[in-house]
Each structure stands twice: as structure tokens, then as C-alpha cells.
Scaffold this motif. Structure first.
Motif, PDB file in Angstrom:
ATOM      1  N   GLU A  69       0.831  -1.210   0.000  1.00  0.00           N
ATOM      2  CA  GLU A  69       0.000   0.000   0.000  1.00  0.00           C
ATOM      3  C   GLU A  69       0.864   1.258   0.000  1.00  0.00           C
ATOM      4  N   GLU A  70       1.961   1.230   0.754  1.00  0.00           N
ATOM      5  CA  GLU A  70       2.879   2.376   0.772  1.00  0.00           C
ATOM      6  C   GLU A  70       3.495   2.583  -0.607  1.00  0.00           C
ATOM      7  N   ILE A  71       3.877   1.489  -1.265  1.00  0.00           N
ATOM      8  CA  ILE A  71       4.475   1.572  -2.604  1.00  0.00           C
ATOM      9  C   ILE A  71       3.481   2.167  -3.605  1.00  0.00           C
ATOM     10  N   HIS A  72       2.208   1.723  -3.532  1.00  0.00           N
ATOM     11  CA  HIS A  72       1.185   2.226  -4.455  1.00  0.00           C
ATOM     12  C   HIS A  72       0.836   3.688  -4.197  1.00  0.00           C
ATOM     13  N   SER A  73       1.092   4.155  -2.985  1.00  0.00           N
ATOM     14  CA  SER A  73       0.774   5.560  -2.659  1.00  0.00           C
ATOM     15  C   SER A  73       1.845   6.530  -3.146  1.00  0.00           C
ATOM     16  N   LEU A  74       2.980   6.011  -3.595  1.00  0.00           N
ATOM     17  CA  LEU A  74       4.079   6.868  -4.034  1.00  0.00           C
ATOM     18  C   LEU A  74       3.842   7.359  -5.460  1.00  0.00           C
ATOM     19  N   PRO A  75       4.411   8.508  -5.821  1.00  0.00           N
ATOM     20  CA  PRO A  75       4.200   9.057  -7.178  1.00  0.00           C
ATOM     21  C   PRO A  75       4.820   8.202  -8.280  1.00  0.00           C
ATOM     22  N   GLU A  76       5.832   7.414  -7.942  1.00  0.00           N
ATOM     23  CA  GLU A  76       6.439   6.506  -8.915  1.00  0.00           C
ATOM     24  C   GLU A  76       6.868   5.232  -8.190  1.00  0.00           C
ATOM     25  N   GLU A  77       7.035   4.174  -8.956  1.00  0.00           N
ATOM     26  CA  GLU A  77       7.396   2.897  -8.336  1.00  0.00           C
ATOM     27  C   GLU A  77       8.853   2.923  -7.863  1.00  0.00           C
ATOM     28  N   PRO A  78       9.094   2.621  -6.594  1.00  0.00           N
ATOM     29  CA  PRO A  78      10.470   2.638  -6.092  1.00  0.00           C
ATOM     30  C   PRO A  78      11.225   1.373  -6.491  1.00  0.00           C
ATOM     31  N   LYS A  79      12.541   1.451  -6.421  1.00  0.00           N
ATOM     32  CA  LYS A  79      13.382   0.278  -6.602  1.00  0.00           C
ATOM     33  C   LYS A  79      13.732  -0.273  -5.232  1.00  0.00           C
ATOM     34  N   ILE A  80      13.675  -1.579  -5.113  1.00  0.00           N
ATOM     35  CA  ILE A  80      13.862  -2.217  -3.808  1.00  0.00           C
ATOM     36  C   ILE A  80      15.223  -2.891  -3.768  1.00  0.00           C
ATOM     37  N   VAL A  81      15.968  -2.631  -2.706  1.00  0.00           N
ATOM     38  CA  VAL A  81      17.319  -3.167  -2.547  1.00  0.00           C
ATOM     39  C   VAL A  81      17.400  -3.942  -1.240  1.00  0.00           C
ATOM     40  N   PHE A  82      17.936  -5.169  -1.304  1.00  0.00           N
ATOM     41  CA  PHE A  82      18.151  -5.938  -0.078  1.00  0.00           C
ATOM     42  C   PHE A  82      19.225  -6.997  -0.316  1.00  0.00           C
ATOM     43  N   GLU A  83      19.779  -7.473   0.779  1.00  0.00           N
ATOM     44  CA  GLU A  83      20.842  -8.473   0.722  1.00  0.00           C
ATOM     45  C   GLU A  83      20.239  -9.874   0.807  1.00  0.00           C
ATOM     46  N   SER A  84      20.807 -10.796   0.060  1.00  0.00           N
ATOM     47  CA  SER A  84      20.360 -12.185   0.129  1.00  0.00           C
ATOM     48  C   SER A  84      20.801 -12.796   1.457  1.00  0.00           C
ATOM     49  N   THR A  85      19.835 -13.277   2.211  1.00  0.00           N
ATOM     50  CA  THR A  85      20.141 -13.927   3.494  1.00  0.00           C
ATOM     51  C   THR A  85      19.543 -15.333   3.538  1.00  0.00           C
ATOM     52  N   GLY A  86      19.570 -16.012   2.396  1.00  0.00           N
ATOM     53  CA  GLY A  86      19.076 -17.387   2.338  1.00  0.00           C
ATOM     54  C   GLY A  86      17.571 -17.467   2.514  1.00  0.00           C
ATOM     55  N   ILE A  87      17.148 -18.328   3.430  1.00  0.00           N
ATOM     56  CA  ILE A  87      15.720 -18.572   3.637  1.00  0.00           C
ATOM     57  C   ILE A  87      14.987 -17.344   4.174  1.00  0.00           C
ATOM     58  N   TYR A  88      15.692 -16.440   4.878  1.00  0.00           N
ATOM     59  CA  TYR A  88      15.027 -15.290   5.473  1.00  0.00           C
ATOM     60  C   TYR A  88      14.669 -14.228   4.433  1.00  0.00           C
ATOM     61  N   SER A  89      15.448 -14.123   3.355  1.00  0.00           N
ATOM     62  CA  SER A  89      15.135 -13.132   2.319  1.00  0.00           C
ATOM     63  C   SER A  89      14.182 -13.675   1.264  1.00  0.00           C
ATOM     64  N   LYS A  90      13.907 -14.983   1.287  1.00  0.00           N
ATOM     65  CA  LYS A  90      13.037 -15.583   0.275  1.00  0.00           C
ATOM     66  C   LYS A  90      11.625 -14.993   0.282  1.00  0.00           C
ATOM     67  N   PRO A  91      10.981 -14.761   1.444  1.00  0.00           N
ATOM     68  CA  PRO A  91       9.632 -14.153   1.417  1.00  0.00           C
ATOM     69  C   PRO A  91       9.621 -12.768   0.769  1.00  0.00           C
ATOM     70  N   VAL A  92      10.689 -11.994   0.982  1.00  0.00           N
ATOM     71  CA  VAL A  92      10.756 -10.652   0.385  1.00  0.00           C
ATOM     72  C   VAL A  92      10.907 -10.760  -1.123  1.00  0.00           C
ATOM     73  N   GLU A  93      11.744 -11.685  -1.579  1.00  0.00           N
ATOM     74  CA  GLU A  93      11.933 -11.883  -3.013  1.00  0.00           C
ATOM     75  C   GLU A  93      10.631 -12.349  -3.667  1.00  0.00           C
ATOM     76  N   THR A  94       9.918 -13.246  -3.002  1.00  0.00           N
ATOM     77  CA  THR A  94       8.631 -13.717  -3.526  1.00  0.00           C
ATOM     78  C   THR A  94       7.626 -12.576  -3.607  1.00  0.00           C
ATOM     79  N   PHE A  95       7.621 -11.714  -2.595  1.00  0.00           N
ATOM     80  CA  PHE A  95       6.739 -10.537  -2.588  1.00  0.00           C
ATOM     81  C   PHE A  95       7.020  -9.648  -3.798  1.00  0.00           C
ATOM     82  N   CYS A  96       8.291  -9.406  -4.093  1.00  0.00           N
ATOM     83  CA  CYS A  96       8.669  -8.563  -5.234  1.00  0.00           C
ATOM     84  C   CYS A  96       8.257  -9.209  -6.559  1.00  0.00           C
ATOM     85  N   GLN A  97       8.458 -10.506  -6.671  1.00  0.00           N
ATOM     86  CA  GLN A  97       8.116 -11.210  -7.912  1.00  0.00           C
ATOM     87  C   GLN A  97       6.615 -11.226  -8.156  1.00  0.00           C
TER      88      GLN A  97
END
Length: 419
Positions: free
Chosen positions: A56-84
Motif C-alpha cells: 500500500e505504501e508503494i502504491h501511494s508513491l508518485p512513482e514505483e520505487p526500486k527495492i534493494v536488499f541483501e540475500s540472506t538465504g531462507i530469510y530473504s526468500k519471502p521478500v523476493e517472492t513478494f517482489c516477484q
């Protein structure tokens, strides 16, 4: 901050919205930046409500942001799935890349979730990051099956070691049943008769019938009778260190059951791997290479993924982790080593494939094996491991070229080209 802003103006780059995440177990610390200005920050949970709030925060922005994060194995997988799932542009940094970027321009060791998130966002305009390109789903499925297969192989190795220890005190002669490899026949007998006294109390015919009834694979009556005769001979010469109702004897039965189950699981996963890999055109190319069987090809594809995403074979080497690490300072020149920073599981699969090629060299001509012996017979012969790694490098280069040009392996062509 002013230094960054002035540098940005000099570069003539436009500001862009960046969301940087420092990921930990079950949650992330999120910062939203517009250029070098922090617009918001806070913690998000890795659940439906947390990701919905972020979307919802992303959709409220005037343009789509770029998301940056570090790969932390199984812990970063939910975030990657969310982005995809939401078709968001994201940059997935490997830990080494993230560490170097976060330490850029500072001698101070300072690490907190908040600091890392802010730093990832602040330096984004000034570093070269590649947008994460998602491979077709089949490669992800193959990777998961490949990892599962290798985990089962590891469990088989450990369980076999435990079985060996238990058998040494209860019925050591039974190890002759699987001196070369573990078989369902042998494990069934071991589970039924973990102690010689249990064998001597049973007739040959009864042993034969029990084996035919309980084995996981079909076995002929003659074969079962041979096994029954053999185990009786072993029991007659055995001198156990424990009684039939001892704990080590119970352990023998337990580990035999575990191995039987693991062998069945390994067979099932290997069949899934091969069926899935056959859907890809490169599978036929890989298996055309002498020494690469179906399971090896499927495992290698699972670990390397889509080769078309690499612009050259050197990047494939770096991904696997066999690119050269070189150190020279003044008059000192260190010995070259491979980096080992890439995919260790893929490196292991590749190593075993080369070793298998060398063992099966009489089956079909193979220029990788020719190269191995060339390195071993030079005026200054290479050590076995050095020659093997060089062959891994050459094999990766060859299969990369085969996939790029969609051509099967031809020994005559590669030999003439090498010459």
C-alpha cells in the motif's frame, strides 16, 4: 550528505525512490529514500499484514520505487517472492557484494539493522547494481529438487556411518553385504537379522521366505535362497560383542530401516529431477557429453540455472566459484587459488562429473579427459586437484558454448579446435 548531493548533481543523475531493507528472521528494517532524503523508516513483519502495508505504501508513491536488499538465504526468500508476485523492480545483493558496498568509504566497523538499511539506500545511486532478472520457474524447481537430492545423499552417508558403528559390535560380517554400495536386499536382511543368534535360530527356508516377503524390491526364489545361505555362513563365524537384545542391536535395525526409506526417497526425487530436466533443451545437450548421465545433467542444470543469463563463460565460472584469486604485492606473488565464493553445491556436482569422466574414459572419447592427462604429463606435471579444477573450467566453457549455439557434443570437432 552534502557531498553525496553535490556528487549527484555533478553526475547529472535524476533522483529516484529507493526502498532498502535490512532483513532478519521474520522481519525487516525498511527505509524509503528520495535521493539522499529519508522519507520514512520502520520495521515490517514478513507476514500478510506486513507485506500488504508495504504494498500500500508503494502504491501511494508518485512513482514505483526500486527495492534493494541483501540475500540472506531462507530469510530473504519471502521478500523476493513478494517482489516477484507484485512485479516490482528489485536488486538482490549477495553478502560479499553488500559488505563491500556498505564498507565503501569508511574505516569504521559499525553494523546495525538501521545503519545498514540507510547505507544501502544512500549509496544506491553511486554503485553499479544489476537488477534481479527472474529465471523461468522450472529452473527454481530444479534447484530445489537438486538441493533436496543432495541433502538425502548426505543423510544416506551419515546414516551408513552410524550403521557401520553399530554393526561392528553386533554382527560385523553383515557389512560384506554392502561393501561397494547399499542395496535393499542387504538392508532388509540386516533389519531382520541384526545379530548372529537370530540367524542361527531360524531355518534357511524361513529366512528365504522372510526376505521375499519383506524386501522392497522383487527378488527371485533362487536369489533369496543364496542370500539366506550366505547370512547363515556369516552367523556361524561371527563373534558378537553384545547380546541380541542390546541397544547396539536395536540401533542396527533402526539405521537399516532409515537407509531403506532414504533410498526410496532418493529414487523418487531423482525421477522427479530427470522428468523435470527433460523439459529443457539443454538437458539433451548436457547428456550428449560422454560421462554426463541423466541425473548428473539434471543436478548441474539445477545448480547453474539458465545459462543464457550469463554474458560469457567467465561469469559462469565466477558463479560456480572456480575463477582465479590472485595476490601480488611488491616482490611477493602468492600462489593462485580458486575463489570458492560462488555456489559450493554446484562446484561439488561439477567436480564429481569430471571425476566420473576420468573413471569412465574407456566408454567414449572425451577431450576433457584428454586435457586432464595432458596436464598430468607436462614437464611440470600438475597435481590431481589442480588438473581437475582446470578440467572443470574447460567443461564449463564447453557446455556454455554448446548451450549458446544449441549444439550437441562432438569429440572430433573439439579435438580439431584444440589442436
Amino acid at each position: 550528505m552534502k557531498i553525496f548531493q553535490n556528487d549527484k548533481e555533478e553526475r547529472g543523475k535524476t533522483l529516484e525512490l529507493i526502498i532498502a531493507l535490512d532483513i532478519s528472521m521474520g522481519k525487516s528494517y525498511k527505509v524509503l529514500y528520495d535521493g539522499q532524503t529519508c522519507l520514512s523508516e520502520g520495521e515490517i513483519l514478513h507476514n500478510k499484514f506486513g507485506f500488504q502495508a508495504l504494498l500500500e505504501e508503494i502504491h501511494s508513491l508518485p512513482e514505483e520505487p526500486k527495492i534493494v536488499f541483501e540475500s540472506t538465504g531462507i530469510y530473504s526468500k519471502p521478500v523476493e517472492t513478494f517482489c516477484q508476485k507484485n512485479n516490482l523492480t528489485y536488486f538482490l545483493l549477495n553478502p560479499l557484494e553488500a559488505k563491500k558496498q556498505l564498507e565503501q568509504g569508511t574505516l569504521r566497523s559499525w553494523k546495525t539493522d538501521k545503519h545498514d538499511a540507510h547505507k544501502l539506500a544512500q549509496i544506491h545511486p553511486f554503485v553499479d547494481r544489476s537488477e534481479k532478472v527472474q529465471q523461468p520457474e522450472i529452473y527454481t524447481e530444479l534447484r530445489d529438487l537438486s538441493r533436496f537430492y543432495q541433502e538425502i545423499e548426505g543423510q544416506i552417508k551419515h546414516t551408513r556411518m552410524y550403521l557401520h558403528h553399530a554393526l561392528q559390535v553386533s554382527f560385523p560380517e553383515l557389512e560384506r553385504f554392502f561393501s561397494s554400495r547399499v542395496t535393499p536386499y542387504a538392508l532388509t536382511l540386516i533389519e531382520l537379522f541384526p545379530h548372529p543368534e537370530l540367524v542361527l535360530q531360524t531355518s534357511r527356508t524361513k529366512i528365504k521366505n522372510l526376505l521375499m516377503k519383506t524386501t522392497h524390491k522383487k527378488i527371485s526364489e533362487n536369489r533369496a535362497m543364496e542370500k539366506a545361505k550366505l547370512i547363515i555362513e556369516y552367523a556361524q563365524e561371527s563373534y558378537p560383542a553384545v547380546s541380541p537384545d542390546s541397544v547396539p542391536t536395536q540401533k542396527v535395525q533402526y539405521y537399516a530401516r532409515q537407509l531403506l526409506h532414504l533410498l526410496e526417497e532418493k529414487k523418487m526425487v531423482s525421477e522427479q529431477l530427470i522428468v523435470k530436466a527433460r523439459q529443457l533443451s539443454e538437458f539433451q545437450l548436457f547428456t550428449s557429453f560422454p560421462g554426463i548421465g541423466e541425473i548428473s545433467a539434471a543436478l548441474l542444470i539445477g545448480e547453474i540455472g539458465d545459462l543464457s543469463r550469463f554474458s560469457n563463460h567467465k561469469k559462469v565460472n565466477a558463479f560456480i566459484g572456480i575463477d582465479i584469486r590472485r595476490y601480488q604485492s611488491g616482490k611477493y606473488a602468492g600462489q593462485d587459488h580458486i575463489n570458492k565464493r560462488g555456489n559450493p553445491k554446484g562446484r561439488k556436482v561439477l567436480y564429481l562429473i569430471v571425476k566420473n569422466m576420468i573413471r569412465q574414459q574407456k566408454a567414449a572419447p572425451n577431450h576433457i579427459v584428454d586435457y586432464y592427462y595432458k596436464l598430468k604429463k607436462q614437464p611440470q606435471a600438475k597435481k590431481d586437484r589442480v588438473a581437475t579444477v582446470a578440467c572443470m573450467n574447460k567443461l564449463l566453457k564447453c557446455i556454455y558454448s554448446m548451450v549458446r549455439n544449441n549444439t550437441k557434443y562432438e569429440y572430433s570437432y573439439t579435438v580439431s579446435k584444440d589442436q
